[in-house]
Write a protein that holds these residues in place. Structure first.
Motif: not given
Length: 340
Positions: A329-330, A332-335
Protein backbone atom coordinates in the motif's frame (compact mmCIF):
# COMPACT_ATOMS: atom_id res chain seq x y z
CA UNK A 1 34.77 -26.52 -9.10
CA UNK A 2 33.42 -29.30 -11.28
CA UNK A 3 31.82 -28.26 -14.60
CA UNK A 4 28.07 -27.77 -14.67
CA UNK A 5 25.43 -28.12 -17.38
CA UNK A 6 21.89 -26.83 -17.62
CA UNK A 7 19.10 -29.28 -16.83
CA UNK A 8 18.08 -28.81 -20.45
CA UNK A 9 21.01 -31.07 -21.38
CA UNK A 10 18.75 -33.93 -20.26
CA UNK A 11 15.70 -32.71 -22.13
CA UNK A 12 13.68 -35.74 -23.37
CA UNK A 13 15.85 -38.07 -21.25
CA UNK A 14 12.82 -39.37 -19.33
CA UNK A 15 10.80 -40.03 -22.48
CA UNK A 16 13.69 -41.75 -24.26
CA UNK A 17 14.48 -43.94 -21.24
CA UNK A 18 10.88 -45.04 -20.85
CA UNK A 19 10.63 -45.84 -24.57
CA UNK A 20 13.64 -48.15 -24.14
CA UNK A 21 12.16 -49.88 -21.10
CA UNK A 22 14.42 -48.46 -18.35
CA UNK A 23 13.43 -46.49 -15.26
CA UNK A 24 14.94 -42.97 -15.45
CA UNK A 25 14.26 -42.22 -11.78
CA UNK A 26 16.29 -45.16 -10.53
CA UNK A 27 19.25 -44.37 -12.76
CA UNK A 28 19.24 -40.66 -11.94
CA UNK A 29 19.26 -41.34 -8.22
CA UNK A 30 22.20 -43.72 -8.66
CA UNK A 31 24.34 -40.84 -9.94
CA UNK A 32 23.01 -38.31 -7.43
CA UNK A 33 20.62 -36.39 -9.68
CA UNK A 34 17.11 -35.31 -8.67
CA UNK A 35 14.42 -36.49 -11.14
CA UNK A 36 11.97 -33.83 -9.96
CA UNK A 37 14.53 -31.12 -10.64
CA UNK A 38 14.42 -31.81 -14.37
CA UNK A 39 11.26 -29.70 -14.54
CA UNK A 40 13.45 -26.61 -13.98
CA UNK A 41 15.24 -26.19 -17.32
CA UNK A 42 17.62 -23.44 -16.16
CA UNK A 43 18.84 -25.25 -13.06
CA UNK A 44 22.55 -26.17 -13.19
CA UNK A 45 23.60 -29.73 -12.36
CA UNK A 46 26.85 -31.69 -12.29
CA UNK A 47 28.24 -32.35 -15.76
CA UNK A 48 30.11 -35.41 -14.48
CA UNK A 49 26.86 -36.85 -13.13
CA UNK A 50 25.18 -36.27 -16.50
CA UNK A 51 28.01 -38.07 -18.32
CA UNK A 52 27.78 -40.96 -15.83
CA UNK A 53 24.01 -41.11 -16.27
CA UNK A 54 24.28 -41.36 -20.05
CA UNK A 55 26.82 -44.20 -19.83
CA UNK A 56 24.69 -46.02 -17.26
CA UNK A 57 21.57 -45.57 -19.38
CA UNK A 58 23.31 -46.92 -22.49
CA UNK A 59 24.50 -49.99 -20.59
CA UNK A 60 21.13 -50.64 -18.91
CA UNK A 61 19.13 -50.25 -22.13
CA UNK A 62 21.74 -52.10 -24.23
CA UNK A 63 21.72 -49.12 -26.61
CA UNK A 64 25.22 -48.10 -27.67
CA UNK A 65 23.67 -45.13 -29.46
CA UNK A 66 21.77 -43.76 -26.42
CA UNK A 67 23.50 -40.36 -26.51
CA UNK A 68 22.85 -40.00 -30.21
CA UNK A 69 19.18 -40.92 -29.82
CA UNK A 70 18.94 -38.16 -27.22
CA UNK A 71 20.65 -35.69 -29.59
CA UNK A 72 18.05 -36.54 -32.23
CA UNK A 73 15.40 -35.07 -29.94
CA UNK A 74 17.29 -31.79 -29.47
CA UNK A 75 15.59 -28.46 -30.19
CA UNK A 76 16.87 -24.90 -30.39
CA UNK A 77 15.26 -24.06 -27.05
CA UNK A 78 17.51 -26.55 -25.24
CA UNK A 79 20.33 -24.01 -25.57
CA UNK A 80 18.54 -21.57 -23.30
CA UNK A 81 18.49 -17.77 -23.81
CA UNK A 82 21.32 -17.90 -26.38
CA UNK A 83 18.95 -19.68 -28.78
CA UNK A 84 16.97 -16.44 -29.17
CA UNK A 85 20.11 -14.66 -30.40
CA UNK A 86 21.59 -17.23 -32.78
CA UNK A 87 18.24 -17.56 -34.54
CA UNK A 88 18.57 -13.90 -35.54
CA UNK A 89 22.24 -13.94 -36.63
CA UNK A 90 22.65 -12.99 -40.31
CA UNK A 91 24.57 -16.09 -41.41
CA UNK A 92 25.74 -19.51 -40.27
CA UNK A 93 29.24 -18.32 -39.42
CA UNK A 94 28.15 -15.67 -36.92
CA UNK A 95 25.62 -18.05 -35.36
CA UNK A 96 28.15 -20.87 -34.86
CA UNK A 97 30.85 -18.52 -33.59
CA UNK A 98 28.43 -17.01 -31.08
CA UNK A 99 27.36 -20.48 -29.95
CA UNK A 100 30.98 -21.51 -29.36
CA UNK A 101 32.04 -18.25 -27.72
CA UNK A 102 29.26 -18.47 -25.16
CA UNK A 103 29.07 -22.25 -24.69
CA UNK A 104 29.75 -21.80 -20.97
CA UNK A 105 26.26 -20.30 -20.68
CA UNK A 106 24.62 -23.65 -21.36
CA UNK A 107 27.34 -26.30 -20.84
CA UNK A 108 30.57 -25.74 -18.90
CA UNK A 109 31.98 -29.10 -20.03
CA UNK A 110 32.09 -28.13 -23.70
CA UNK A 111 35.35 -27.03 -25.29
CA UNK A 112 34.59 -26.44 -28.98
CA UNK A 113 36.71 -24.83 -31.68
CA UNK A 114 36.02 -23.81 -35.28
CA UNK A 115 38.87 -23.58 -37.78
CA UNK A 116 39.14 -23.19 -41.55
CA UNK A 117 41.76 -24.41 -44.04
CA UNK A 118 41.85 -25.40 -47.71
CA UNK A 119 38.15 -24.74 -48.25
CA UNK A 120 37.07 -26.88 -45.29
CA UNK A 121 35.69 -25.89 -41.88
CA UNK A 122 36.38 -28.15 -38.90
CA UNK A 123 34.27 -27.97 -35.78
CA UNK A 124 36.16 -29.87 -33.08
CA UNK A 125 34.20 -30.82 -29.96
CA UNK A 126 35.88 -31.56 -26.64
CA UNK A 127 34.64 -32.33 -23.12
CA UNK A 128 36.38 -31.21 -19.94
CA UNK A 129 35.13 -33.54 -17.21
CA UNK A 130 37.66 -32.77 -14.42
CA UNK A 131 38.22 -36.50 -13.92
CA UNK A 132 39.05 -39.56 -16.02
CA UNK A 133 35.89 -41.41 -17.02
CA UNK A 134 34.03 -42.90 -19.97
CA UNK A 135 32.11 -40.23 -21.88
CA UNK A 136 31.23 -41.82 -25.24
CA UNK A 137 27.52 -41.03 -24.86
CA UNK A 138 28.08 -37.43 -23.77
CA UNK A 139 30.40 -36.89 -26.73
CA UNK A 140 27.92 -38.33 -29.23
CA UNK A 141 25.20 -36.17 -27.67
CA UNK A 142 27.36 -33.04 -28.08
CA UNK A 143 28.42 -33.77 -31.67
CA UNK A 144 24.87 -34.81 -32.57
CA UNK A 145 23.49 -31.58 -31.08
CA UNK A 146 25.92 -29.45 -33.12
CA UNK A 147 24.95 -31.43 -36.24
CA UNK A 148 21.27 -30.64 -35.61
CA UNK A 149 22.06 -26.93 -35.18
CA UNK A 150 23.91 -26.84 -38.50
CA UNK A 151 21.06 -28.65 -40.25
CA UNK A 152 18.54 -26.22 -38.80
CA UNK A 153 20.41 -23.46 -40.66
CA UNK A 154 21.46 -25.34 -43.80
CA UNK A 155 18.42 -27.57 -44.37
CA UNK A 156 17.61 -31.22 -43.76
CA UNK A 157 19.32 -32.26 -47.01
CA UNK A 158 22.64 -30.73 -45.94
CA UNK A 159 25.41 -33.22 -45.33
CA UNK A 160 28.89 -32.59 -43.92
CA UNK A 161 32.08 -33.92 -45.47
CA UNK A 162 32.67 -36.08 -42.41
CA UNK A 163 31.49 -36.66 -38.84
CA UNK A 164 34.36 -37.97 -36.72
CA UNK A 165 34.62 -39.82 -33.41
CA UNK A 166 37.74 -40.96 -31.59
CA UNK A 167 35.99 -44.03 -30.17
CA UNK A 168 35.40 -47.27 -32.06
CA UNK A 169 32.26 -48.03 -34.06
CA UNK A 170 29.25 -49.56 -32.29
CA UNK A 171 28.23 -53.13 -33.07
CA UNK A 172 25.31 -51.71 -35.05
CA UNK A 173 26.02 -48.28 -36.62
CA UNK A 174 22.54 -48.00 -38.18
CA UNK A 175 21.49 -45.01 -36.05
CA UNK A 176 24.73 -43.17 -36.77
CA UNK A 177 24.33 -43.67 -40.51
CA UNK A 178 20.66 -42.71 -40.41
CA UNK A 179 21.44 -39.42 -38.65
CA UNK A 180 24.81 -38.50 -40.18
CA UNK A 181 24.68 -40.41 -43.44
CA UNK A 182 27.53 -42.50 -44.88
CA UNK A 183 30.13 -39.88 -43.84
CA UNK A 184 30.39 -40.94 -40.18
CA UNK A 185 33.86 -42.22 -39.24
CA UNK A 186 35.24 -43.84 -36.09
CA UNK A 187 38.71 -44.26 -34.58
CA UNK A 188 39.69 -40.80 -35.84
CA UNK A 189 42.04 -38.37 -34.11
CA UNK A 190 39.33 -35.92 -33.01
CA UNK A 191 35.61 -35.63 -32.33
CA UNK A 192 33.68 -33.23 -34.49
CA UNK A 193 32.29 -32.25 -37.87
CA UNK A 194 34.09 -31.37 -41.10
CA UNK A 195 32.15 -29.45 -43.76
CA UNK A 196 32.70 -27.01 -46.61
CA UNK A 197 33.80 -23.57 -45.38
CA UNK A 198 31.43 -21.98 -47.91
CA UNK A 199 28.53 -23.34 -45.82
CA UNK A 200 29.47 -20.82 -43.12
CA UNK A 201 28.58 -17.98 -45.49
CA UNK A 202 25.06 -19.27 -46.06
CA UNK A 203 22.45 -16.69 -45.00
CA UNK A 204 20.28 -17.53 -42.03
CA UNK A 205 16.79 -17.80 -43.49
CA UNK A 206 15.25 -17.80 -39.98
CA UNK A 207 16.67 -14.37 -39.22
CA UNK A 208 14.57 -11.22 -38.98
CA UNK A 209 16.86 -8.17 -39.34
CA UNK A 210 14.38 -6.04 -37.40
CA UNK A 211 14.64 -8.37 -34.41
CA UNK A 212 18.42 -8.80 -34.51
CA UNK A 213 19.24 -5.62 -32.58
CA UNK A 214 16.69 -6.40 -29.88
CA UNK A 215 17.97 -9.97 -29.54
CA UNK A 216 21.56 -8.76 -29.18
CA UNK A 217 20.61 -6.14 -26.59
CA UNK A 218 18.72 -8.75 -24.59
CA UNK A 219 21.61 -11.17 -24.75
CA UNK A 220 24.19 -8.55 -23.76
CA UNK A 221 22.12 -7.85 -20.67
CA UNK A 222 22.11 -11.48 -19.50
CA UNK A 223 25.46 -12.75 -20.83
CA UNK A 224 27.87 -13.95 -18.15
CA UNK A 225 31.62 -14.37 -18.36
CA UNK A 226 33.50 -17.64 -17.97
CA UNK A 227 34.94 -16.44 -14.66
CA UNK A 228 31.57 -16.39 -12.89
CA UNK A 229 32.24 -16.80 -9.16
CA UNK A 230 30.85 -19.46 -6.83
CA UNK A 231 28.91 -16.71 -5.09
CA UNK A 232 27.26 -15.79 -8.40
CA UNK A 233 26.39 -19.44 -9.03
CA UNK A 234 24.90 -19.83 -5.55
CA UNK A 235 22.75 -16.71 -6.02
CA UNK A 236 21.46 -17.99 -9.36
CA UNK A 237 20.69 -21.44 -7.95
CA UNK A 238 18.86 -20.00 -4.94
CA UNK A 239 16.66 -17.95 -7.25
CA UNK A 240 15.86 -21.04 -9.33
CA UNK A 241 15.28 -23.35 -6.35
CA UNK A 242 13.20 -21.05 -4.14
CA UNK A 243 9.87 -21.64 -5.97
CA UNK A 244 10.34 -25.41 -5.61
CA UNK A 245 10.26 -25.20 -1.80
CA UNK A 246 13.45 -27.28 -1.75
CA UNK A 247 16.12 -24.60 -1.57
CA UNK A 248 18.84 -25.76 0.80
CA UNK A 249 22.62 -25.82 1.04
CA UNK A 250 22.45 -29.52 0.19
CA UNK A 251 20.47 -28.89 -3.00
CA UNK A 252 22.80 -26.09 -4.06
CA UNK A 253 25.87 -28.23 -3.38
CA UNK A 254 24.36 -31.09 -5.39
CA UNK A 255 23.70 -28.76 -8.33
CA UNK A 256 27.29 -27.52 -8.16
CA UNK A 257 28.66 -31.07 -8.00
CA UNK A 258 30.41 -30.54 -4.64
CA UNK A 259 29.68 -31.15 -0.94
CA UNK A 260 28.17 -28.56 1.39
CA UNK A 261 31.49 -27.88 3.12
CA UNK A 262 32.99 -26.77 -0.19
CA UNK A 263 30.10 -24.34 -0.72
CA UNK A 264 30.55 -22.97 2.82
CA UNK A 265 34.28 -22.52 2.25
CA UNK A 266 33.85 -20.59 -1.02
CA UNK A 267 31.12 -18.36 0.46
CA UNK A 268 33.24 -17.66 3.53
CA UNK A 269 36.07 -16.52 1.26
CA UNK A 270 33.63 -13.91 -0.10
CA UNK A 271 32.56 -12.89 3.40
CA UNK A 272 29.18 -14.59 3.06
CA UNK A 273 27.26 -17.54 4.48
CA UNK A 274 24.53 -19.53 2.80
CA UNK A 275 21.93 -17.89 5.08
CA UNK A 276 23.15 -14.38 4.24
CA UNK A 277 23.01 -15.06 0.48
CA UNK A 278 19.60 -16.72 0.82
CA UNK A 279 18.18 -13.76 2.77
CA UNK A 280 19.69 -11.19 0.40
CA UNK A 281 18.28 -12.99 -2.64
CA UNK A 282 14.87 -13.35 -1.00
CA UNK A 283 14.86 -9.68 -0.03
CA UNK A 284 15.62 -8.55 -3.56
CA UNK A 285 12.95 -10.82 -5.04
CA UNK A 286 10.41 -9.84 -2.36
CA UNK A 287 10.76 -6.16 -3.26
CA UNK A 288 10.10 -6.93 -6.91
CA UNK A 289 7.21 -9.33 -6.32
CA UNK A 290 5.32 -7.50 -3.57
CA UNK A 291 5.44 -4.28 -5.58
CA UNK A 292 3.45 -6.03 -8.30
CA UNK A 293 -0.26 -5.76 -7.31
CA UNK A 294 -1.20 -8.49 -9.80
CA UNK A 295 0.49 -11.16 -7.67
CA UNK A 296 -1.29 -12.37 -4.57
CA UNK A 297 0.69 -12.54 -1.33
CA UNK A 298 -0.05 -16.26 -1.11
CA UNK A 299 1.49 -16.76 -4.55
CA UNK A 300 4.53 -14.67 -3.59
CA UNK A 301 4.96 -16.73 -0.44
CA UNK A 302 5.31 -19.86 -2.56
CA UNK A 303 7.65 -18.22 -5.07
CA UNK A 304 9.97 -17.27 -2.21
CA UNK A 305 10.02 -20.80 -0.85
CA UNK A 306 7.93 -20.36 2.30
CA UNK A 307 5.78 -23.25 3.50
CA UNK A 308 2.91 -20.95 4.50
CA UNK A 309 1.88 -17.30 3.98
CA UNK A 310 2.17 -16.69 7.73
CA UNK A 311 5.85 -17.66 7.67
CA UNK A 312 6.40 -15.28 4.76
CA UNK A 313 4.63 -12.44 6.60
CA UNK A 314 6.78 -12.92 9.72
CA UNK A 315 9.98 -12.95 7.68
CA UNK A 316 8.91 -9.91 5.66
CA UNK A 317 8.00 -7.91 8.78
CA UNK A 318 11.41 -8.65 10.29
CA UNK A 319 13.21 -7.52 7.13
CA UNK A 320 11.08 -4.50 6.16
CA UNK A 321 9.53 -3.35 9.45
CA UNK A 322 5.94 -3.80 8.27
CA UNK A 323 3.67 -6.44 6.77
CA UNK A 324 3.85 -7.14 3.03
CA UNK A 325 0.33 -5.76 2.61
CA UNK A 326 1.25 -2.51 4.35
CA UNK A 327 4.45 -2.24 2.32
CA UNK A 328 2.49 -2.71 -0.92
CA UNK A 329 0.00 0.00 0.00
CA UNK A 330 2.82 2.37 0.91
CA UNK A 331 4.66 1.74 -2.35
CA UNK A 332 1.45 2.24 -4.34
CA UNK A 333 0.88 5.61 -2.69
CA UNK A 334 4.46 6.64 -3.44
CA UNK A 335 4.09 5.93 -7.17
CA UNK A 336 3.64 9.16 -9.17
CA UNK A 337 0.30 9.61 -10.90
CA UNK A 338 0.49 9.40 -14.69
CA UNK A 339 -2.31 11.28 -16.39
CA UNK A 340 -3.68 10.92 -19.88
Amino acid sequence: MKPLVRNAALNSYVELSQSLGIDPRVLMKRVGLDPIGLAIQDRWISGVAVAQLLELSAATSHQEDFGLLLAERRRFSNLGPISLVIREEPDVRSAVELLIRHEHMYNEMLRSRLSEANGLATLKVGLELSEAMAARQAMELAVGAFHRVLRSFLGTRWQPVSVCFTHSAPADPATHRRIFGPVVEFDREFNGIVFYASDLNAPNTMSDPLLRTYARQYFDAIAVSRDTTVLDRVRDLIEVLLPTGRCSIEQVACSLGVDRRTVHRHLAASGETFSSVLNATRTQLAEQLVANPRRSLTEISGLLGFSAPSAFSRWFSERFGCSPRQWRVQRTQEQPFVGD
